[in-house]
Design a protein around this motif. Structure first.
Motif, mmCIF file in Angstrom:
data_model
loop_
_atom_site.group_PDB
_atom_site.id
_atom_site.type_symbol
_atom_site.label_atom_id
_atom_site.label_comp_id
_atom_site.label_asym_id
_atom_site.label_seq_id
_atom_site.Cartn_x
_atom_site.Cartn_y
_atom_site.Cartn_z
ATOM 1 N N SER A 74 42.087 -3.239 -27.153
ATOM 2 C CA SER A 74 40.654 -3.053 -26.978
ATOM 3 C C SER A 74 40.395 -1.967 -25.944
ATOM 4 O O SER A 74 41.134 -1.832 -24.966
ATOM 5 C CB SER A 74 40.038 -4.376 -26.512
ATOM 6 O OG SER A 74 38.658 -4.282 -26.404
ATOM 7 N N VAL A 75 39.335 -1.190 -26.175
ATOM 8 C CA VAL A 75 38.902 -0.145 -25.248
ATOM 9 C C VAL A 75 37.399 -0.298 -25.048
ATOM 10 O O VAL A 75 36.667 -0.570 -26.004
ATOM 11 C CB VAL A 75 39.229 1.262 -25.801
ATOM 12 C CG1 VAL A 75 38.584 2.343 -24.962
ATOM 13 C CG2 VAL A 75 40.730 1.469 -25.885
ATOM 14 N N VAL A 101 34.733 5.615 -28.661
ATOM 15 C CA VAL A 101 35.629 4.535 -28.255
ATOM 16 C C VAL A 101 36.739 4.347 -29.300
ATOM 17 O O VAL A 101 37.881 4.025 -28.958
ATOM 18 C CB VAL A 101 34.837 3.246 -27.932
ATOM 19 C CG1 VAL A 101 34.370 2.509 -29.143
ATOM 20 C CG2 VAL A 101 35.605 2.338 -27.005
ATOM 21 N N ALA A 102 36.443 4.599 -30.570
ATOM 22 C CA ALA A 102 37.473 4.537 -31.620
ATOM 23 C C ALA A 102 38.531 5.612 -31.386
ATOM 24 O O ALA A 102 39.730 5.376 -31.590
ATOM 25 C CB ALA A 102 36.837 4.692 -32.999
ATOM 26 N N THR A 103 38.090 6.797 -30.951
ATOM 27 C CA THR A 103 39.039 7.879 -30.662
ATOM 28 C C THR A 103 40.019 7.456 -29.584
ATOM 29 O O THR A 103 41.231 7.660 -29.703
ATOM 30 C CB THR A 103 38.282 9.157 -30.243
ATOM 31 O OG1 THR A 103 37.469 9.571 -31.340
ATOM 32 C CG2 THR A 103 39.245 10.268 -29.860
ATOM 33 N N GLU A 104 39.511 6.826 -28.510
ATOM 34 C CA GLU A 104 40.433 6.395 -27.449
ATOM 35 C C GLU A 104 41.369 5.291 -27.936
ATOM 36 O O GLU A 104 42.539 5.273 -27.577
ATOM 37 C CB GLU A 104 39.689 5.935 -26.194
ATOM 38 C CG GLU A 104 40.685 5.627 -25.083
ATOM 39 C CD GLU A 104 40.071 5.182 -23.771
ATOM 40 O OE1 GLU A 104 40.843 4.654 -22.934
ATOM 41 O OE2 GLU A 104 38.853 5.350 -23.570
ATOM 42 N N VAL A 105 40.881 4.383 -28.775
ATOM 43 C CA VAL A 105 41.766 3.356 -29.342
ATOM 44 C C VAL A 105 42.914 4.028 -30.088
ATOM 45 O O VAL A 105 44.080 3.664 -29.923
ATOM 46 C CB VAL A 105 40.997 2.390 -30.278
ATOM 47 C CG1 VAL A 105 41.958 1.574 -31.142
ATOM 48 C CG2 VAL A 105 40.113 1.463 -29.477
ATOM 49 N N VAL A 139 21.883 1.190 -19.512
ATOM 50 C CA VAL A 139 23.322 1.427 -19.429
ATOM 51 C C VAL A 139 23.923 0.588 -20.538
ATOM 52 O O VAL A 139 23.709 -0.634 -20.594
ATOM 53 C CB VAL A 139 23.909 1.028 -18.058
ATOM 54 C CG1 VAL A 139 25.429 1.167 -18.068
ATOM 55 C CG2 VAL A 139 23.305 1.898 -16.954
ATOM 56 N N VAL A 140 24.642 1.241 -21.445
ATOM 57 C CA VAL A 140 25.195 0.567 -22.615
ATOM 58 C C VAL A 140 26.723 0.547 -22.513
ATOM 59 O O VAL A 140 27.338 1.511 -22.055
ATOM 60 C CB VAL A 140 24.716 1.237 -23.933
ATOM 61 C CG1 VAL A 140 25.203 2.669 -24.047
ATOM 62 C CG2 VAL A 140 25.121 0.428 -25.152
ATOM 63 N N GLU A 141 27.280 -0.574 -22.891
ATOM 64 C CA GLU A 141 28.728 -0.765 -22.905
ATOM 65 C C GLU A 141 29.160 -0.910 -24.360
ATOM 66 O O GLU A 141 28.608 -1.733 -25.087
ATOM 67 C CB GLU A 141 29.080 -2.024 -22.111
ATOM 68 C CG GLU A 141 30.547 -2.348 -22.072
ATOM 69 C CD GLU A 141 30.806 -3.584 -21.220
ATOM 70 O OE1 GLU A 141 30.968 -3.424 -19.994
ATOM 71 O OE2 GLU A 141 30.828 -4.683 -21.788
ATOM 72 N N VAL A 142 30.130 -0.100 -24.782
ATOM 73 C CA VAL A 142 30.636 -0.178 -26.153
ATOM 74 C C VAL A 142 32.120 -0.522 -26.120
ATOM 75 O O VAL A 142 32.858 -0.032 -25.267
ATOM 76 C CB VAL A 142 30.388 1.122 -26.953
ATOM 77 C CG1 VAL A 142 28.906 1.360 -27.157
ATOM 78 C CG2 VAL A 142 31.033 2.317 -26.292
ATOM 79 N N THR A 143 32.519 -1.386 -27.043
ATOM 80 C CA THR A 143 33.906 -1.841 -27.116
ATOM 81 C C THR A 143 34.392 -1.734 -28.546
ATOM 82 O O THR A 143 33.656 -2.060 -29.482
ATOM 83 C CB THR A 143 34.026 -3.297 -26.627
ATOM 84 O OG1 THR A 143 33.575 -3.365 -25.272
ATOM 85 C CG2 THR A 143 35.463 -3.799 -26.700
ATOM 86 N N ALA A 144 35.636 -1.292 -28.703
ATOM 87 C CA ALA A 144 36.316 -1.301 -29.995
ATOM 88 C C ALA A 144 37.602 -2.103 -29.839
ATOM 89 O O ALA A 144 38.331 -1.935 -28.858
ATOM 90 C CB ALA A 144 36.655 0.114 -30.456
ATOM 91 N N THR A 145 37.854 -2.969 -30.807
ATOM 92 C CA THR A 145 39.046 -3.817 -30.790
ATOM 93 C C THR A 145 39.732 -3.738 -32.145
ATOM 94 O O THR A 145 39.070 -3.895 -33.182
ATOM 95 C CB THR A 145 38.666 -5.280 -30.492
ATOM 96 O OG1 THR A 145 37.958 -5.325 -29.246
ATOM 97 C CG2 THR A 145 39.886 -6.175 -30.413
#
Length: 129
Positions: free
Chosen positions: A9-10, A40-44, A72-78
């Protein structure tokens, strides 16, 4: 050698500037969040496979609450599935701080609980390696 594993996850956080408001009430369009999901998908992909990868598709996108300028928005990809070249990702976006323009032009608050605004599922592909 791929380090792609289910559960990797990132998370990124970003302040949403007022220059991104497109609608009344300082609303920001949903495409803004989809762009953050791409980041965030790119960093994953980089962490899992040492390559930026390519976004192939979304199979589901749900816009649940509005995003506003000043948030302020937080996005996560798992990673939820790993194929030979494909990785399925679950995405979420939550507002963690919200602007309070009714108080003053620069007022803001940290939310007691993050407000989930968008969920999605998507697929990325990476080179065979």
């Amino acid at each position: 050698m791929s380090k792609a594993t289910i559960g990797l996850s990132v998370t990124h956080r970003r302040y949403v500037p007022y220059s991104h408001a497109h609608y009344a009430g300082n609303l920001v369009d949903g495409a803004y969040v989809l762009g953050l999901f791409g980041d965030v998908a790119t960093e994953v992909c980089i962490q899992a496979d040492g390559d930026e990868g390519l976004f192939a598709s979304y199979s589901d996108v749900q816009f649940l609450q509005p995003l506003r300028a000043g948030d302020v928005v937080e996005v996560t990809a798992t990673i939820t599935r790993v194929g030979n070249r494909s990785r399925e990702l679950d995405f979420s976006a939550s507002v963690v701080c919200r602007g309070r323009p009714e108080v003053s032009a620069s007022a803001a608050e940290v939310l007691a609980e993050p407000l989930v605004i968008t969920r999605a599922t998507g697929t990325v592909v990476v080179p065979v390696g």
